[in-house]
Structures are given as structure tokens and as C-alpha cells.
Write a protein that holds these residues in place. Structure first.
Motif, PDB file in Angstrom:
ATOM      1  N   ALA A 119       0.837  -1.206   0.000  1.00 55.95           N
ATOM      2  CA  ALA A 119       0.000   0.000   0.000  1.00 55.95           C
ATOM      3  C   ALA A 119       0.869   1.251   0.000  1.00 55.95           C
ATOM      4  O   ALA A 119       0.608   2.210  -0.742  1.00 55.95           O
ATOM      5  N   PHE A 120       1.927   1.241   0.808  1.00 57.99           N
ATOM      6  CA  PHE A 120       2.838   2.379   0.880  1.00 57.99           C
ATOM      7  C   PHE A 120       3.602   2.546  -0.428  1.00 57.99           C
ATOM      8  O   PHE A 120       3.812   3.672  -0.908  1.00 57.99           O
ATOM      9  N   THR A 121       4.010   1.424  -1.039  1.00 58.21           N
ATOM     10  CA  THR A 121       4.754   1.466  -2.299  1.00 58.21           C
ATOM     11  C   THR A 121       3.974   2.201  -3.375  1.00 58.21           C
ATOM     12  O   THR A 121       4.540   2.974  -4.149  1.00 58.21           O
ATOM     13  N   PHE A 122       2.668   1.971  -3.415  1.00 62.45           N
ATOM     14  CA  PHE A 122       1.829   2.599  -4.436  1.00 62.45           C
ATOM     15  C   PHE A 122       1.196   3.908  -3.957  1.00 62.45           C
ATOM     16  O   PHE A 122       0.287   4.428  -4.588  1.00 62.45           O
ATOM     17  N   LYS A 123       1.705   4.422  -2.845  1.00 64.93           N
ATOM     18  CA  LYS A 123       1.326   5.735  -2.324  1.00 64.93           C
ATOM     19  C   LYS A 123      -0.154   5.848  -1.951  1.00 64.93           C
ATOM     20  O   LYS A 123      -0.765   6.906  -2.084  1.00 64.93           O
ATOM     21  N   PHE A 124      -0.734   4.743  -1.471  1.00 60.47           N
ATOM     22  CA  PHE A 124      -2.064   4.826  -0.875  1.00 60.47           C
ATOM     23  C   PHE A 124      -1.895   5.404   0.532  1.00 60.47           C
ATOM     24  O   PHE A 124      -0.899   5.129   1.208  1.00 60.47           O
ATOM     25  N   CYS A 125      -2.860   6.176   0.965  1.00 58.80           N
ATOM     26  CA  CYS A 125      -2.720   6.865   2.248  1.00 58.80           C
ATOM     27  C   CYS A 125      -2.732   5.905   3.435  1.00 58.80           C
ATOM     28  O   CYS A 125      -2.216   6.230   4.508  1.00 58.80           O
ATOM     29  N   SER A 126      -3.305   4.727   3.256  1.00 57.83           N
ATOM     30  CA  SER A 126      -3.337   3.732   4.329  1.00 57.83           C
ATOM     31  C   SER A 126      -3.623   2.362   3.749  1.00 57.83           C
ATOM     32  O   SER A 126      -4.097   2.233   2.611  1.00 57.83           O
ATOM     33  N   GLN A 127      -3.348   1.317   4.536  1.00 53.88           N
ATOM     34  CA  GLN A 127      -3.641  -0.042   4.094  1.00 53.88           C
ATOM     35  C   GLN A 127      -5.146  -0.241   3.935  1.00 53.88           C
ATOM     36  O   GLN A 127      -5.587  -0.926   3.014  1.00 53.88           O
ATOM     37  N   SER A 128      -5.919   0.363   4.818  1.00 52.05           N
ATOM     38  CA  SER A 128      -7.377   0.187   4.752  1.00 52.05           C
ATOM     39  C   SER A 128      -7.940   0.816   3.475  1.00 52.05           C
ATOM     40  O   SER A 128      -8.852   0.251   2.852  1.00 52.05           O
ATOM     41  N   TYR A 129      -7.381   1.960   3.068  1.00 47.95           N
ATOM     42  CA  TYR A 129      -7.859   2.582   1.831  1.00 47.95           C
ATOM     43  C   TYR A 129      -7.460   1.741   0.618  1.00 47.95           C
ATOM     44  O   TYR A 129      -8.248   1.547  -0.316  1.00 47.95           O
ATOM     45  N   THR A 162      -7.048  -1.470   0.631  1.00 48.53           N
ATOM     46  CA  THR A 162      -7.941  -2.625   0.663  1.00 48.53           C
ATOM     47  C   THR A 162      -9.299  -2.272   0.073  1.00 48.53           C
ATOM     48  O   THR A 162      -9.880  -3.048  -0.698  1.00 48.53           O
ATOM     49  N   GLN A 163      -9.800  -1.095   0.425  1.00 54.34           N
ATOM     50  CA  GLN A 163     -11.101  -0.653  -0.085  1.00 54.34           C
ATOM     51  C   GLN A 163     -11.067  -0.496  -1.604  1.00 54.34           C
ATOM     52  O   GLN A 163     -11.972  -0.969  -2.313  1.00 54.34           O
ATOM     53  N   VAL A 164     -10.029   0.166  -2.120  1.00 54.36           N
ATOM     54  CA  VAL A 164      -9.895   0.375  -3.559  1.00 54.36           C
ATOM     55  C   VAL A 164      -9.728  -0.960  -4.277  1.00 54.36           C
ATOM     56  O   VAL A 164     -10.347  -1.213  -5.316  1.00 54.36           O
ATOM     57  N   PHE A 165      -8.901  -1.838  -3.717  1.00 59.15           N
ATOM     58  CA  PHE A 165      -8.659  -3.153  -4.311  1.00 59.15           C
ATOM     59  C   PHE A 165      -9.960  -3.941  -4.403  1.00 59.15           C
ATOM     60  O   PHE A 165     -10.260  -4.552  -5.438  1.00 59.15           O
ATOM     61  N   ARG A 166     -10.756  -3.919  -3.335  1.00 59.31           N
ATOM     62  CA  ARG A 166     -12.028  -4.649  -3.322  1.00 59.31           C
ATOM     63  C   ARG A 166     -12.995  -4.069  -4.353  1.00 59.31           C
ATOM     64  O   ARG A 166     -13.730  -4.807  -5.013  1.00 59.31           O
ATOM     65  N   ASN A 167     -12.981  -2.757  -4.514  1.00 60.26           N
ATOM     66  CA  ASN A 167     -13.883  -2.111  -5.472  1.00 60.26           C
ATOM     67  C   ASN A 167     -13.624  -2.599  -6.896  1.00 60.26           C
ATOM     68  O   ASN A 167     -14.550  -2.755  -7.694  1.00 60.26           O
ATOM     69  N   PHE A 168     -12.351  -2.845  -7.230  1.00 56.87           N
ATOM     70  CA  PHE A 168     -11.997  -3.236  -8.592  1.00 56.87           C
ATOM     71  C   PHE A 168     -11.991  -4.744  -8.807  1.00 56.87           C
ATOM     72  O   PHE A 168     -12.175  -5.205  -9.940  1.00 56.87           O
ATOM     73  N   THR A 169     -11.763  -5.524  -7.757  1.00 63.91           N
ATOM     74  CA  THR A 169     -11.599  -6.970  -7.930  1.00 63.91           C
ATOM     75  C   THR A 169     -12.669  -7.814  -7.244  1.00 63.91           C
ATOM     76  O   THR A 169     -12.803  -8.998  -7.537  1.00 63.91           O
ATOM     77  N   GLY A 170     -13.395  -7.218  -6.299  1.00 61.55           N
ATOM     78  CA  GLY A 170     -14.396  -7.972  -5.571  1.00 61.55           C
ATOM     79  C   GLY A 170     -13.825  -8.777  -4.419  1.00 61.55           C
ATOM     80  O   GLY A 170     -14.540  -9.568  -3.789  1.00 61.55           O
ATOM     81  N   MET A 171     -12.523  -8.627  -4.137  1.00 64.66           N
ATOM     82  CA  MET A 171     -11.905  -9.315  -3.004  1.00 64.66           C
ATOM     83  C   MET A 171     -10.840  -8.420  -2.388  1.00 64.66           C
ATOM     84  O   MET A 171     -10.427  -7.426  -2.985  1.00 64.66           O
ATOM     85  N   THR A 172     -10.411  -8.764  -1.191  1.00 68.97           N
ATOM     86  CA  THR A 172      -9.375  -7.989  -0.523  1.00 68.97           C
ATOM     87  C   THR A 172      -7.999  -8.407  -1.053  1.00 68.97           C
ATOM     88  O   THR A 172      -7.859  -9.479  -1.654  1.00 68.97           O
ATOM     89  N   PRO A 173      -6.974  -7.584  -0.830  1.00 71.04           N
ATOM     90  CA  PRO A 173      -5.623  -7.989  -1.237  1.00 71.04           C
ATOM     91  C   PRO A 173      -5.203  -9.321  -0.621  1.00 71.04           C
ATOM     92  O   PRO A 173      -4.563 -10.151  -1.285  1.00 71.04           O
ATOM     93  N   ARG A 174      -5.563  -9.554   0.640  1.00 74.92           N
ATOM     94  CA  ARG A 174      -5.203 -10.804   1.293  1.00 74.92           C
ATOM     95  C   ARG A 174      -5.880 -11.997   0.614  1.00 74.92           C
ATOM     96  O   ARG A 174      -5.261 -13.036   0.383  1.00 74.92           O
ATOM     97  N   GLN A 175      -7.159 -11.842   0.288  1.00 79.68           N
ATOM     98  CA  GLN A 175      -7.878 -12.911  -0.398  1.00 79.68           C
ATOM     99  C   GLN A 175      -7.272 -13.185  -1.778  1.00 79.68           C
ATOM    100  O   GLN A 175      -7.136 -14.329  -2.194  1.00 79.68           O
ATOM    101  N   PHE A 176      -6.895 -12.108  -2.468  1.00 79.48           N
ATOM    102  CA  PHE A 176      -6.285 -12.261  -3.787  1.00 79.48           C
ATOM    103  C   PHE A 176      -4.947 -12.979  -3.671  1.00 79.48           C
ATOM    104  O   PHE A 176      -4.630 -13.850  -4.489  1.00 79.48           O
TER     105      PHE A 176
END
Length: 250
Positions: free
Chosen positions: A214-224, A226-240
Motif C-alpha cells: 500500500a505504501f509502495t503505491f502511495k495509498f494513504c493507508s492499508q485500509s484505503y 484494501t477498499q480500492v482493491f475490493r472495489n476493482f476486484t471484488g476481493m481484498t488484497p489478502r484474499q487475492f
């Protein structure tokens, strides 16, 4: 079963094995390599072929005790470089990595050095064909194409509508309107989608913590993230990550 490579290296590293090959590869003159990769990036097959022939006329590095293994290692290293070249040229990272994985598996199947020599040129043609296909499909206006190229080149940096507009020398409102009208999505959504696509490879092929990705891609937080990732893929980064690990090991 294909073994997962667990590396904590920076995002530019495909895997610890790939990084090892690059670190131990005796490169040809830098200008030769640079011209080869730039020719691939711009889809210039004739020039790429010419530069590869010039490089192969030089004395090859010894990357293993046995000639067959040494040549395979050299081709895997080349495949890594070619992959980064087409990503830099605009090919979707997941598409590029899939081609890379397929070619590396094919390299491992080949049983003689002479066939490997020929396969390197066949491999080059496949990379050039992919970059040409990408350029044919990207049929937006010049300003939108420039914005897309800029985003792909700077995906690990802070990206904003204002910053991209400033770089392109246009008003943010104009770029925003034009981008959404042609691509069907807001520029900020496109940026997030690209970051999600780029991050997938790190999730599957490295053990880098999700917070660090999350930090590498300059997201403001891990939770954000995760939210963005779920919006595009339908799953969390951990699930992916878990689903990707299972698919690779089967």
C-alpha cells in the motif's frame, strides 16, 4: 508444481530469482542494451533484431556450470528485461508478466543450446508483437494517450490530476473532462485501477507485507488500499494473495 518466490525486494524486481540473474549477468555495452530495450519499447522489430544480433556476437556470460543451464539463465534474464521494456511501453503489467511466465516455462522445456539460440529471437518477436498490439488498441486522443503513458511511467509515485495536467501543460478541468469522456472513467479512478493491477504481482510473487505494498503505491493507508482493491476486484488484497498462491501451486 511451480514454487512461489518470496522476496522483499523493491517492486521493480520480478522475483528474487530474477534479481539474482540480473545481478550476476555480465551485460553487453550499455548502449547496445539500451538501444535493444528502447526498440522493443517502441515496437521496432527490425532494430530490435539487429541489436540482439550484435549483442549475441559478443562473448556470452557464463551463468552456470553447464552450457545448457547457462544459456537458459541468460534467456530468463533477457525475458525479465524485455518484460520491463513492454510494461514501460504501455502494456498492462499482468499481461506482460503472463507472457514472461509462459516463455520462461517454455525455456525450461528446451533441451539443447542451438534451439535456445533460435528461441531467443522468437521470444523477442512475441514481445514486440505485444507492444504493437497495445499501441494499436490505444486509440484515444493524443492528450489522453500522453496522460496514460505518464501514469504508467510514474505508477510508484504520487499521482494527481493537477500534477499530470501540469506535466502535460493543460488545464486540469480540460484533462479531466477529456479523459472521462474518452475512457469512460475519471482519471483518478484510472490511476487507482492501474495501481491495483500493478500490485497484484507483488501480492502473489513476493512476501512483501500488504501494508508495505500500500505504501509502495502511495495509498494513504492499508485500509484505503484494501477498499480500492475490493472495489476493482471484488476481493481484498489478502484474499487475492491466497487465491493467487493456490493457482500457482496447482
Amino acid at each position: 508444481m511451480k514454487e512461489l518466490s518470496r522476496s522483499a525486494n523493491p517492486p521493480f524486481v520480478l522475483s528474487s530469482r530474477m534479481q539474482y540473474l540480473r545481478d550476476n549477468f555480465i551485460h553487453p555495452p550499455f548502449d547496445y542494451e539500451h538501444e535493444l530495450l528502447e526498440a522493443i519499447r517502441f515496437g521496432d522489430e527490425a532494430k530490435a533484431m539487429d541489436m540482439l544480433r550484435k549483442i549475441n556476437e559478443l562473448e556470452a556470460a557464463v551463468l552456470a556450470t553447464y552450457p545448457l543451464r547457462s544459456k537458459k539463465n541468460a534467456l530468463i534474464a533477457s525475458c525479465t528485461l524485455f518484460t520491463r521494456a513492454i510494461i514501460k511501453g504501455g502494456v498492462d503489467p499482468e499481461t506482460a508478466f503472463h507472457l514472461s511466465d509462459t516463455l520462461i516455462l517454455e525455456i525450461e522445456k528446451i533441451g539443447d543450446v542451438e534451439r535456445l539460440v533460435a528461441f531467443e529471437y522468437e521470444m523477442l518477436v512475441q514481445f514486440v508483437s505485444m507492444i504493437r498490439k497495445e499501441k494499436e488498441e490505444l486509440t484515444y486522443s493524443h492528450i489522453v494517450n500522453l496522460a496514460i503513458y505518464y501514469i504508467r511511467e510514474h505508477i510508484f509515485q504520487e499521482l494527481s490530476l493537477q500534477g499530470i495536467a501540469d506535466h502535460l501543460g493543460v488545464h486540469p478541468s480540460y484533462l479531466s473532462d477529456r479523459f472521462k469522456r474518452e475512457t469512460g472513467m475519471p482519471l483518478t479512478s484510472y490511476i487507482n485501477r492501474r495501481k491495483v493491477e500493478e500490485s497484484k504481482h507483488l501480492l502473489v510473487y513476493t512476501n512483501q507485507p500488504i501494508s508495505e505494498i500500500a505504501f509502495t503505491f502511495k495509498f494513504c493507508s492499508q485500509s484505503y488500499y484494501t477498499q480500492v482493491f475490493r472495489n476493482f476486484t471484488g476481493m481484498t488484497p489478502r484474499q487475492f494473495r491466497l487465491s493467487g498462491a493456490k493457482s500457482i501451486s496447482t
